[in-house]
Design an enzyme around this catalytic site. Structure first.
Site, PDB file in Angstrom:
ATOM      1  N   HIS A 238       0.806  -1.216   0.000  1.00 46.60           N
ATOM      2  CA  HIS A 238       0.000   0.000   0.000  1.00 46.60           C
ATOM      3  C   HIS A 238       0.839   1.266   0.000  1.00 46.60           C
ATOM      4  O   HIS A 238       0.304   2.366  -0.166  1.00 46.60           O
ATOM      5  CB  HIS A 238      -0.987   0.008   1.181  1.00 46.60           C
ATOM      6  CG  HIS A 238      -0.359   0.231   2.528  1.00 46.60           C
ATOM      7  ND1 HIS A 238      -0.052  -0.802   3.385  1.00 46.60           N
ATOM      8  CD2 HIS A 238       0.004   1.369   3.170  1.00 46.60           C
ATOM      9  CE1 HIS A 238       0.464  -0.299   4.502  1.00 46.60           C
ATOM     10  NE2 HIS A 238       0.511   1.019   4.387  1.00 46.60           N
ATOM     11  N   ASP A 266      -0.489  -7.517   0.758  1.00 43.86           N
ATOM     12  CA  ASP A 266       0.065  -6.185   1.034  1.00 43.86           C
ATOM     13  C   ASP A 266       1.587  -6.277   1.022  1.00 43.86           C
ATOM     14  O   ASP A 266       2.241  -6.125   2.051  1.00 43.86           O
ATOM     15  CB  ASP A 266      -0.446  -5.654   2.377  1.00 43.86           C
ATOM     16  CG  ASP A 266      -0.168  -4.153   2.552  1.00 43.86           C
ATOM     17  OD1 ASP A 266       0.361  -3.534   1.604  1.00 43.86           O
ATOM     18  OD2 ASP A 266      -0.465  -3.620   3.635  1.00 43.86           O
ATOM     19  N   GLY A 345       3.092   5.903  10.252  1.00 46.73           N
ATOM     20  CA  GLY A 345       4.528   6.080  10.132  1.00 46.73           C
ATOM     21  C   GLY A 345       5.253   4.768  10.311  1.00 46.73           C
ATOM     22  O   GLY A 345       6.445   4.659  10.034  1.00 46.73           O
ATOM     23  N   SER A 347       4.178   1.746   8.789  1.00 54.43           N
ATOM     24  CA  SER A 347       3.877   0.793   7.715  1.00 54.43           C
ATOM     25  C   SER A 347       5.106   0.356   6.924  1.00 54.43           C
ATOM     26  O   SER A 347       5.991   1.148   6.656  1.00 54.43           O
ATOM     27  CB  SER A 347       2.881   1.383   6.717  1.00 54.43           C
ATOM     28  OG  SER A 347       1.571   1.171   7.131  1.00 54.43           O
ATOM     29  N   SER A 362       1.582  -4.103   7.933  1.00 52.44           N
ATOM     30  CA  SER A 362       0.507  -3.770   7.008  1.00 52.44           C
ATOM     31  C   SER A 362      -0.391  -2.690   7.598  1.00 52.44           C
ATOM     32  O   SER A 362      -0.437  -1.574   7.112  1.00 52.44           O
ATOM     33  CB  SER A 362      -0.309  -5.023   6.679  1.00 52.44           C
ATOM     34  OG  SER A 362      -1.431  -4.698   5.886  1.00 52.44           O
TER      35      SER A 362
END
Length: 459
Positions: A238, A266, A345, A347, A362
């Site tokens: 993402h 993801d 912040g 991910s 994720s």
């Protein structure tokens, strides 16, 4: 089935509505290890684990350094035993989990006659009604329904191996029941549980090391990887699409997204330019970086820690594997549900158990002040999807410059061949010997099994 295939490959080598928040974690890591079913885990020495990781486990799990090292060693052994038993039990396997500070392993089976096999391997045996394959088949029917239309008011669903049930977390019983009906799922194997959880992706847009996408959003590096001789890193899908350019933490040109999948899964990887050198470490945020020694997947109940640019080190436990979760952008399947907190912040960043890479952040719900639930994309399927090799201190940075010394008793290379993509657990012959692949990679000229022990184990 895809689910079964992915799990078998990994051994050889839940859904909700949420508010979006771009986030990222940075980190850099190491190598996949030998087939856990065939070797006992090595003891964890006092100097092999990051002080920062140990401090985080003390804070979040109440373990002192010695207890943390002991637990991690026990979890390594449990993962190895569980992998071997899953293979030997076959269709009778019903899941594995660890519990308690000593990480006691319980393995479930639908065949009472297999209990002796389980206890003989050093685990506690539990006889249950439903196999893991049967329960995950029910979950797959829910996944297919969610792909057609994301369920309203149903944030998460997963297989609970301890309860021997599929669990659907829903805002109301009616919402959960409607989802089961739409999926045509066997409701006798499902528990609908009320939940106020609202997962979201973590991309506030930094990391174990931060990077920036197209000069704007921020995410974090998960683990250093290679594809052939190309350096790069794994991260969350993402965070960017194929072609998205990245700048590093210093705002210097860094790389480009080469592969990205989201939703559905993801995961993504970024190829970096020659100014960036991959390191087999995870940023410890001033407490000592963590060197990654492999990517053996941990079992339910195992400890796991996360490195994030927003919230630093945080630890918790693995709650469920192969979970499905619905974000505003769509449903993600195959992620691991944990009790570790995270915030925007974080991910894309690193999840690690001891020194074994687990996956990339994720999304989730909650925060690190009040607590929360977070999901990570397992690393091994990511590596396999893109033909990547996890970087560790044992990973070759370039093809060997000296010729192999193994005797050419087979035709050149035996069944091994440069240019072939090998999955973890694959076997080849070369020089009259048989080798097992330790981590997924695409073979390069000179990377013969005898010359690259980080990638191949002689058997």
């Amino acid at each position: 089935m895809e689910r079964t295939t992915l799990r078998r490959r990994a051994l050889a080598a839940g859904t909700a509505t949420v508010a979006v928040g771009a986030l990222a974690l940075a980190g850099l890591t190491g190598v996949a290890s030998a087939d856990p079913a065939d070797s006992a885990a090595a003891p964890v020495s006092a100097d092999s684990l990051s002080p920062g990781l140990l401090a985080a486990m003390e804070r979040d799990l109440g373990l002192d350094a010695d207890d943390a090292r002991s637990r991690i060693a026990n979890e390594y052994r449990a993962a190895a035993v569980a992998a071997g038993l899953e293979k030997s039990l076959g269709a009778d396997f019903a899941g594995a989990r660890v519990s308690g500070e000593k990480a006691t392993l319980t393995v479930s089976t639908t065949d009472a006659s297999q209990a002796a096999r389980i206890t003989g391997a050093g685990a506690k045996a539990e006889v249950v009604a439903h196999s893991l394959d049967r329960l995950e088949g029910v979950k797959e029917s829910l996944d297919r329904a969610a792909q057609r239309k994301a369920p309203k008011g149903v944030p998460v669903w997963y297989v609970d191996v301890e309860a021997n049930r599929v669990v659907v977390n829903a805002a109301s019983t009616a919402a959960g029941t409607a989802f089961l009906k739409a999926a045509g799922a066997d409701s006798s194997l499902v528990t609908v549980a009320r939940s106020a959880e609202k997962p979201r992706t973590f991309a506030d847009l930094r990391g174990g090391d931060a990077y920036y996408m197209n000069g704007s959003g921020r995410c974090s590096i998960g683990f250093s990887v290679k594809r052939g001789t190309q350096n790069g890193f794994a991260t969350a899908g993402h965070c960017g699409r194929v072609g998205t350019t990245t700048n590093g933490f210093n705002q210097q040109a860094q790389g480009t997204f080469q592969g990205s999948t989201f939703p559905g899964r993801d995961y993504a990887w970024v190829a970096t330019n020659a100014n960036w050198t991959p390191r087999p470490t995870v940023n410890g945020y001033g407490r000592g970086d963590v060197t990654v020694a492999g990517s053996t997947a941990s079992v339910v109940g195992a400890s796991v820690c996360r490195s994030g640019s927003t919230t630093g080190w945080h630890c918790g436990t693995i709650q469920q594997l192969n979970t499905s979760v619905t974000y505003p952008e769509g449903t993600i399947s195959g992620v691991t549900r944990t009790s570790v907190c995270a915030e925007p912040g974080d991910s894309g960043g690193s999840y690690i158990s001891g020194n074994q890479a687990q996956g990339v952040t994720s999304g989730g719900s909650g925060n690190c002040s009040s607590g929360g639930t977070t999901y990570f994309q397992p690393l091994n399927p990511l590596l396999q999807a893109y033909g990547l090799t996890l970087v560790t201190s044992g990973t070759p940075t370039d093809p060997p410059t000296t010729p192999p010394t193994d005797p050419p008793t087979d035709p050149p290379g035996g069944t091994w061949a440069a240019g072939t993509a090998y999955a973890a657990g694959a076997t080849v012959t070369y020089g009259g010997a048989t080798y097992r692949c330790l981590q997924a990679h695409t073979a390069q000229p000179g990377w013969t099994p005898a010359a690259v022990p980080a990638l191949w184990q002689r058997i």
